[in-house]
Design an enzyme around this catalytic site. Structure first.
Site, mmCIF file in Angstrom:
data_model
loop_
_atom_site.group_PDB
_atom_site.id
_atom_site.type_symbol
_atom_site.label_atom_id
_atom_site.label_comp_id
_atom_site.label_asym_id
_atom_site.label_seq_id
_atom_site.Cartn_x
_atom_site.Cartn_y
_atom_site.Cartn_z
ATOM 1 N N TRP A 8 -5.800 27.038 27.431
ATOM 2 C CA TRP A 8 -4.585 26.238 27.666
ATOM 3 C C TRP A 8 -3.346 26.900 27.067
ATOM 4 O O TRP A 8 -2.257 26.349 27.106
ATOM 5 C CB TRP A 8 -4.743 24.832 27.077
ATOM 6 N N ARG A 9 -3.503 28.087 26.529
ATOM 7 C CA ARG A 9 -2.367 28.706 25.841
ATOM 8 C C ARG A 9 -1.562 29.639 26.739
ATOM 9 O O ARG A 9 -2.096 30.241 27.659
ATOM 10 C CB ARG A 9 -2.882 29.521 24.656
ATOM 11 N N GLU B 203 -4.805 18.762 24.295
ATOM 12 C CA GLU B 203 -4.660 18.056 23.019
ATOM 13 C C GLU B 203 -5.414 16.727 23.019
ATOM 14 O O GLU B 203 -5.985 16.332 22.015
ATOM 15 C CB GLU B 203 -3.173 17.830 22.678
ATOM 16 N N THR C 13 -12.941 16.487 19.012
ATOM 17 C CA THR C 13 -13.880 17.358 19.724
ATOM 18 C C THR C 13 -13.534 18.820 19.456
ATOM 19 O O THR C 13 -12.364 19.154 19.306
ATOM 20 C CB THR C 13 -13.803 17.071 21.245
ATOM 21 N N TYR D 186 0.787 12.886 16.370
ATOM 22 C CA TYR D 186 0.257 14.254 16.390
ATOM 23 C C TYR D 186 0.445 14.887 17.782
ATOM 24 O O TYR D 186 0.989 15.982 17.919
ATOM 25 C CB TYR D 186 -1.226 14.286 15.983
ATOM 26 N N ASP E 157 -2.692 18.293 12.056
ATOM 27 C CA ASP E 157 -4.120 17.996 12.258
ATOM 28 C C ASP E 157 -4.887 18.443 11.012
ATOM 29 O O ASP E 157 -4.275 18.818 10.001
ATOM 30 C CB ASP E 157 -4.641 18.678 13.533
ATOM 31 N N CYS F 105 -8.318 30.130 6.881
ATOM 32 C CA CYS F 105 -8.282 29.151 5.791
ATOM 33 C C CYS F 105 -9.298 28.047 6.114
ATOM 34 O O CYS F 105 -8.957 26.880 6.265
ATOM 35 C CB CYS F 105 -6.862 28.586 5.669
ATOM 36 N N CYS G 298 -9.284 34.470 2.020
ATOM 37 C CA CYS G 298 -7.964 34.698 1.423
ATOM 38 C C CYS G 298 -7.604 36.181 1.435
ATOM 39 O O CYS G 298 -6.427 36.535 1.545
ATOM 40 C CB CYS G 298 -7.928 34.153 -0.002
ATOM 41 N N CYS H 268 -5.655 36.937 4.498
ATOM 42 C CA CYS H 268 -4.715 35.885 4.913
ATOM 43 C C CYS H 268 -3.267 36.380 4.782
ATOM 44 O O CYS H 268 -2.878 36.907 3.746
ATOM 45 C CB CYS H 268 -4.914 34.650 4.042
ATOM 46 N N CYS I 17 0.398 31.892 -1.757
ATOM 47 C CA CYS I 17 -0.476 30.717 -1.774
ATOM 48 C C CYS I 17 -0.833 30.261 -3.190
ATOM 49 O O CYS I 17 -1.424 31.008 -3.970
ATOM 50 C CB CYS I 17 -1.744 31.023 -0.983
HETATM 51 FE FE1 SF4 Z 1 -5.826 29.478 2.787
HETATM 52 FE FE2 SF4 Z 1 -4.213 30.244 0.818
HETATM 53 FE FE3 SF4 Z 1 -6.543 31.458 1.156
HETATM 54 FE FE4 SF4 Z 1 -4.600 31.783 2.934
HETATM 55 S S1 SF4 Z 1 -4.600 32.433 0.799
HETATM 56 S S2 SF4 Z 1 -6.757 31.415 3.379
HETATM 57 S S3 SF4 Z 1 -3.617 29.769 2.914
HETATM 58 S S4 SF4 Z 1 -6.227 29.317 0.606
#
Ligand code: SF4
Length: 347
Positions: free
Chosen positions: A24-25, A41, A47, A124, A142, A194, A201, A204, A210
């Site tokens: 759907w993107r 959505e 689901t 939402y 969400d 995450c 992390c 990330c 963070c």
């Molecule tokens: Fe989640 Fe923070 Fe780890 Fe990124 S660094 S995955 S935002 S906990």
């Protein structure tokens, strides 16, 4: 102080290379079709993405435009929805399609407040459609967004009490440009990186900013208030047979749980255990109802259900409901709990 511009840029860069490819993107930078965003959505509420994919494609094959969906009989929509559960969504989907065609010329309004007035669209979904389909500078929260925001900002308040604060932070962080890509990027970050357990992390894009990563407590966030125990309700289901073996089905009332769906008739579902004779006094017809061995168990969001099944035969086909042969049971939109009763009775 949180540098939201930097967070937005690093996440949008990450989205360019690491986004999930979902049916759907649209491509990054483009707005998606509002009909596709809305349909996906609604299906994605409660689901998983993996389950929704084939349903989304099947709905679009059958109803490529909202006009076709609006004109379809409700039973066709419920039938196509079978297996996704939470059927109130399918009924609202159908109603919403009707309202969009009748009141908006078949186009979703590009306005969050107007979207919120449509059947089945809560805050939402309105935020998601507004951002993803129309690029409006808003957001939607969400479970993925909640988790990412709680960790990024190191929120210790448990859910659901933390929701207003999380929503405020998510709104503050939303960019004025590419709001849809940004929202989908946060969702993807929550779904792929995450994650609830073992967040990655190390790869990330937000690790540097963070709070939970720095504190080493990511996996423990967001905190959650203990859930109240689900009560158990009980009922008696009537496996009613005609002389030729046809089975009695009935339509549930439009309002309420499994509203408008076909069912095996049953007593009320209540927490007080039923006296079998009292339950049978409300059976579809008078007969010598006999209990089947065992019990059917099913769990809904808010309660567990235990059903005793009783059976009897009648020659009177005028009783309230629809007689259906065993072979054509599949032609009806039957919720999972009813399929369990059928398997139990036939097994
Ligand atoms: Fe989640 Fe923070 Fe780890 Fe990124 S660094 S995955 S935002 S906990």
């Amino acid at each position: 102080m949180t540098d939201f511009l930097k967070l937005q840029q690093t996440l949008l860069d990450w989205y360019g290379s690491s986004r999930r490819d979902l049916p759907w993107r649209s491509a990054p930078g483009d707005h998606a079709d509002p009909y596709h965003v809305w349909l996906s959505e609604i299906m994605l509420q409660q689901t998983t993405v993996a389950t929704v994919g084939p349903y989304f494609r099947a709905f679009l094959d059958r109803w490529p435009r909202i006009h076709g969906l609006a004109a379809a009989p409700l039973d066709d929509v419920l039938h196509a929805w079978q297996g996704l559960g939470y059927y109130a969504r399918a009924r609202n989907l159908h109603r919403c399609a009707g309202v969009v065609v009748r009141d908006h010329g078949g186009e979703f309004p590009a306005d969050e407040a107007a979207l919120l007035k449509l059947p089945g669209i809560g805050p939402y979904t309105a935020g998601a459609i507004a951002a993803i389909a129309f690029g409006l500078p808003t957001t939607a929260v969400d479970g993925n967004v909640e988790r990412v925001m709680a960790r990024l900002h190191g929120l210790e308040t448990p859910l659901p009490q933390a929701k207003p604060e999380i929503t405020r932070l998510a709104r503050l962080a939303a960019p004025t440009e590419r709001a849809g890509d940004y929202l989908q990027a946060v969702m993807d970050l929550g779904a792929t990186t995450c994650t609830p357990r073992n967040p990655s992390c190390g790869r990330c894009p937000w690790a540097e900013s963070c709070t939970a990563f720095a504190a080493g407590n990511a996996e423990s966030l967001p905190r959650k208030s203990p859930k109240p125990e689900r009560p158990t309700r009980r009922g008696v289901a009537f496996w009613a047979l005609a002389g030729n073996g046809d089975i009695l089905l009935r339509r549930r009332p439009e309002k309420g749980l499994l509203g408008g769906m076909m069912e095996i008739p049953s007593s009320d579902w209540r927490e007080t255990p039923w006296d079998l004779d009292a339950a049978i006094s409300g059976a579809p017809f008078k007969a010598g109802w006999t209990p089947l061995a065992g019990m059917v168990r099913h769990t809904f969001t808010h309660f567990h259900l235990e059903l005793t099944v009783v059976t009897a035969q009648t020659q009177d086909r005028s009783v309230d409901g629809v007689w259906c042969s065993e072979k054509s049971l599949g032609d009806h939109a039957l919720p999972t709990v009813m399929k369990k009763i059928i398997r139990h009775a036939l097994g």
